[in-house]
Design a protein around this motif. Structure first.
Motif, PDB file in Angstrom:
ATOM      1  N   SER A  41       0.827  -1.211   0.000  1.00 27.83           N
ATOM      2  CA  SER A  41       0.000   0.000   0.000  1.00 27.83           C
ATOM      3  C   SER A  41       0.865   1.267   0.000  1.00 27.83           C
ATOM      4  CB  SER A  41      -0.959  -0.005   1.183  1.00 27.83           C
ATOM      5  OG  SER A  41      -0.225   0.169   2.366  1.00 27.83           O
ATOM      6  N   LEU A  42       2.164   1.128   0.283  1.00 29.45           N
ATOM      7  CA  LEU A  42       3.060   2.290   0.220  1.00 29.45           C
ATOM      8  C   LEU A  42       3.555   2.552  -1.197  1.00 29.45           C
ATOM      9  CD1 LEU A  42       5.251   1.826   3.428  1.00 29.45           C
ATOM     10  CD2 LEU A  42       3.490   3.527   3.001  1.00 29.45           C
ATOM     11  N   ILE A  43       3.447   1.538  -2.053  1.00 30.84           N
ATOM     12  CA  ILE A  43       4.019   1.653  -3.407  1.00 30.84           C
ATOM     13  C   ILE A  43       3.436   2.816  -4.215  1.00 30.84           C
ATOM     14  CG2 ILE A  43       4.228   0.437  -5.633  1.00 30.84           C
ATOM     15  CD1 ILE A  43       4.775  -2.086  -4.008  1.00 30.84           C
ATOM     16  N   PRO A  44       2.126   3.107  -4.142  1.00 27.97           N
ATOM     17  CA  PRO A  44       1.640   4.272  -4.898  1.00 27.97           C
ATOM     18  C   PRO A  44       2.402   5.549  -4.537  1.00 27.97           C
ATOM     19  CG  PRO A  44      -0.213   2.986  -4.140  1.00 27.97           C
ATOM     20  CD  PRO A  44       1.018   2.366  -3.528  1.00 27.97           C
ATOM     21  N   TYR A  45       2.667   5.758  -3.238  1.00 25.63           N
ATOM     22  CA  TYR A  45       3.337   6.990  -2.824  1.00 25.63           C
ATOM     23  C   TYR A  45       4.793   7.011  -3.266  1.00 25.63           C
ATOM     24  CZ  TYR A  45      -0.798   6.873   0.097  1.00 25.63           C
ATOM     25  OH  TYR A  45      -2.082   6.777   0.521  1.00 25.63           O
ATOM     26  N   THR A  46       5.487   5.905  -3.033  1.00 25.46           N
ATOM     27  CA  THR A  46       6.911   5.900  -3.383  1.00 25.46           C
ATOM     28  C   THR A  46       7.097   5.930  -4.893  1.00 25.46           C
ATOM     29  OG1 THR A  46       6.912   3.490  -3.173  1.00 25.46           O
ATOM     30  CG2 THR A  46       7.664   4.737  -1.287  1.00 25.46           C
ATOM     31  N   SER A  47       6.302   5.148  -5.631  1.00 18.93           N
ATOM     32  CA  SER A  47       6.546   5.113  -7.081  1.00 18.93           C
ATOM     33  C   SER A  47       6.174   6.437  -7.743  1.00 18.93           C
ATOM     34  CB  SER A  47       5.835   3.926  -7.731  1.00 18.93           C
ATOM     35  OG  SER A  47       4.467   3.976  -7.505  1.00 18.93           O
ATOM     36  N   LEU A  48       5.095   7.080  -7.289  1.00 16.14           N
ATOM     37  CA  LEU A  48       4.756   8.383  -7.878  1.00 16.14           C
ATOM     38  C   LEU A  48       5.826   9.415  -7.592  1.00 16.14           C
ATOM     39  CD1 LEU A  48       1.060   9.471  -7.857  1.00 16.14           C
ATOM     40  CD2 LEU A  48       2.416   8.255  -9.518  1.00 16.14           C
ATOM     41  N   SER A  49       6.311   9.450  -6.337  1.00 17.37           N
ATOM     42  CA  SER A  49       7.369  10.408  -5.993  1.00 17.37           C
ATOM     43  C   SER A  49       8.582  10.170  -6.879  1.00 17.37           C
ATOM     44  CB  SER A  49       7.790  10.232  -4.531  1.00 17.37           C
ATOM     45  OG  SER A  49       6.660  10.233  -3.705  1.00 17.37           O
ATOM     46  N   ILE A  50       8.901   8.900  -7.096  1.00 21.70           N
ATOM     47  CA  ILE A  50      10.082   8.554  -7.884  1.00 21.70           C
ATOM     48  C   ILE A  50       9.874   8.908  -9.362  1.00 21.70           C
ATOM     49  CG2 ILE A  50      11.368   6.548  -8.755  1.00 21.70           C
ATOM     50  CD1 ILE A  50      11.058   5.431  -5.817  1.00 21.70           C
TER      51      ILE A  50
END
Lengths: 102, 235
Positions: A40-49
């Motif tokens: 569930s953290l992947i949306p935040y990390t991948s968008l930031s990246i």
């Protein structure tokens, strides 16, 4: 004209498999809480990246226009919460910056 | 009495949520179609790239490598690395799609792009099968019609307009992410961690392009996991 059919089929297969396999493997299956939190953290990390990458890989004449457009869209969305308006404002501002700086 | 939303209303809502993707994809796909024509690919091959691969960045990269005379095996490998990031998105969506009938999964998987993933992930309350299907269909249609139109008449778009429309998709990522930061301090911290990790990997050149995204997503999500476990605060 040269046919690239085999290349395209190869590209299609290696692109589809990473999209398919995790969903097939994980759907309808219980995953433990830790794994679910991680996913569930992947949306935040991948968008930031992806945003960071978009700025880091843009060429010299685009970099200011990119930062202004992306920043404006983020800020307008933060205040107004309207996605379409934010995106269109971002595009318009980066178009203006691009035409001033060139 | 609470009534279920009418089907028409639901379709309209789905279209509105997909609008930024439709607006963003069309001109970029046009630019791709035009560039592909200038790289002397046939209309058939250009259309097939968008229809079968459906991954913008790797399609542009393939044109670049084709004109540089790179072998097909290497192009396929590079495509694999660049698109491997979808694996993380696919895994993340498994949590959201867990109640969907399994027979739809092969179709829904094909539709995973950075953009569709973002819109789905940040509209968790609206996720249902018809929303995801409509979102995928419209995004796919925009990308493919844009490609074909671009191949035909791509010259009409001025270059500066094309470049600023390209910013549109990143603008959408920011517009999706920033309001989330309001909800919790952890999300702000995790986003900052992700950016820092990626910037370090990008400049260190330890990983080739493509791998650096995946490694950064894994490292920063793990750090984020540690952070929320320590703070005991839900996201």
């Amino acid at each position: 004209m040269k046919s690239y059919l085999l290349l395209i089929i190869g590209m299609a297969i290696v692109t589809y498999l990473p999209r398919l396999v995790p969903l097939m493997a994980l759907t309808n299956r219980k995953v433990n809480k830790k794994v679910e939190d991680f996913l569930s953290l992947i949306p935040y990390t991948s968008l930031s990246i992806l945003i960071a990458r978009g700025i880091l890989t843009s060429n010299d004449e685009m970099i200011l226009a990119s930062i202004v457009g992306i920043g404006a869209a983020g800020i307008i969305s933060y205040i107004k919460g309207n996605l379409v308006l934010s995106v269109l404002s971002g595009i318009l501002l980066s178009f203006i910056v691009l035409n001033i700086t060139i | 009495m609470k009534r279920i939303k009418s089907f028409k209303q639901e379709i309209r809502d789905s279209i509105v949520l997909t609008l930024p993707i439709i607006i963003g994809y069309f001109p970029i796909a046009m630019a791709f179609g035009l560039l592909s024509k200038n790289t002397s690919l046939s209309f058939r091959d250009t259309s097939l790239l968008s229809l079968l691969v459906y991954a913008g960045a790797s399609q542009f990269m393939a044109l670049d490598l084709i004109s540089a005379g790179v072998s097909w095996g290497s192009i396929i490998l590079a495509t694999f690395l660049l698109n491997l990031r979808h694996m993380m998105m696919s895994a993340s969506l498994a949590v959201e799609f867990k109640d969907f009938p399994k027979k739809y999964i092969p179709l829904l998987s094909f539709g995973i792009t950075d953009e569709t993933f973002s819109v789905i992930s940040f509209n968790k309350d609206k996720i249902n099968l018809s929303f995801v299907l409509i979102l995928n269909l419209l995004s796919y249609a925009s990308w493919n019609i844009g490609t074909m139109v671009g191949y035909g008449v791509g010259e009409i778009l001025p270059a500066s307009l094309q470049s600023s429309l390209n910013v549109g998709l990143y603008a959408m990522f920011a517009a999706l992410l920033f309001p989330e930061i309001k909800k919790s301090k952890n999300i702000l911290l995790i986003s900052l961690i992700a950016v820092i990790v990626y910037v370090i990997l990008f400049y260190s050149k330890l990983f080739s392009s493509g791998w650096d995204i995946i490694v950064a997503v894994i490292i920063s999500s793990l750090l984020g996991l540690k952070l929320i476990n320590n703070s005991k605060e839900e996201l």
